[in-house]
Design a protein around this motif. Structure first.
Motif, PDB file in Angstrom:
ATOM      1  N   UNK A  89       0.828  -1.208   0.000  1.00 52.28           N
ATOM      2  CA  UNK A  89       0.000   0.000   0.000  1.00 52.28           C
ATOM      3  C   UNK A  89       0.865   1.261   0.000  1.00 52.28           C
ATOM      4  N   UNK A  90       1.948   1.277   0.785  1.00 52.58           N
ATOM      5  CA  UNK A  90       2.813   2.450   0.884  1.00 52.58           C
ATOM      6  C   UNK A  90       4.281   2.027   0.841  1.00 52.58           C
ATOM      7  N   UNK A  91       4.830   1.818  -0.367  1.00 51.19           N
ATOM      8  CA  UNK A  91       6.207   1.334  -0.484  1.00 51.19           C
ATOM      9  C   UNK A  91       7.247   2.297   0.093  1.00 51.19           C
ATOM     10  N   UNK A  92       6.987   3.606   0.021  1.00 52.18           N
ATOM     11  CA  UNK A  92       7.941   4.581   0.545  1.00 52.18           C
ATOM     12  C   UNK A  92       8.086   4.448   2.057  1.00 52.18           C
ATOM     13  N   UNK A  93       6.973   4.234   2.755  1.00 47.69           N
ATOM     14  CA  UNK A  93       7.023   4.062   4.211  1.00 47.69           C
ATOM     15  C   UNK A  93       7.768   2.781   4.564  1.00 47.69           C
ATOM     16  N   UNK A  94       7.564   1.725   3.798  1.00 52.20           N
ATOM     17  CA  UNK A  94       8.257   0.465   4.046  1.00 52.20           C
ATOM     18  C   UNK A  94       9.766   0.630   3.838  1.00 52.20           C
ATOM     19  N   UNK A  95      10.141   1.402   2.827  1.00 55.64           N
ATOM     20  CA  UNK A  95      11.560   1.645   2.566  1.00 55.64           C
ATOM     21  C   UNK A  95      12.177   2.442   3.709  1.00 55.64           C
ATOM     22  N   UNK A  96      11.459   3.479   4.196  1.00 53.20           N
ATOM     23  CA  UNK A  96      11.963   4.270   5.329  1.00 53.20           C
ATOM     24  C   UNK A  96      12.116   3.405   6.561  1.00 53.20           C
TER      25      UNK A  96
END
Length: 103
Positions: A89-96
């Protein structure tokens, strides 16, 4: 997406009739509901966890009149999304989060 669309996708991806796919979906939903009603948690790794949670009694406010009213205690269903679902759903948050864990 509604139930009919979900049944159609299940049927096409798994070479099932729509009737069979609907029966599988109905069985899955019913099984989860029965387990959560008994107080058990249903954990689907990567997707999430279905469980019941107790909500304490509290005092609320009628928005129309402003009058205080008592809201009774209740047991409610709760869903907690799994890490893989959150990452989709939110790949950027997972990367952070991965970068923060790596430090």
């Amino acid at each position: 997406m509604n139930r009919a669309e979900l049944v159609e996708i299940l049927a096409s991806k798994n070479d099932l009739s729509k009737t069979a796919a609907n029966a599988v979906l109905e069985t899955l939903i019913e099984t989860i509901q029965v387990a959560v009603k008994k107080g058990d948690a249903v954990q689907l790794v990567g997707f999430g966890t279905f469980k019941s949670a107790k909500r304490a009694a509290r005092t609320g406010k009628n928005p129309a009149t402003g009058a205080a009213l008592k809201i009774p205690a209740a047991t409610v269903p709760k869903f907690v999304a799994g890490a893989k679902f959150k990452a989709v759903v939110d790949p950027k948050a997972a990367k952070r989060k991965a970068e923060k864990a790596g430090k």
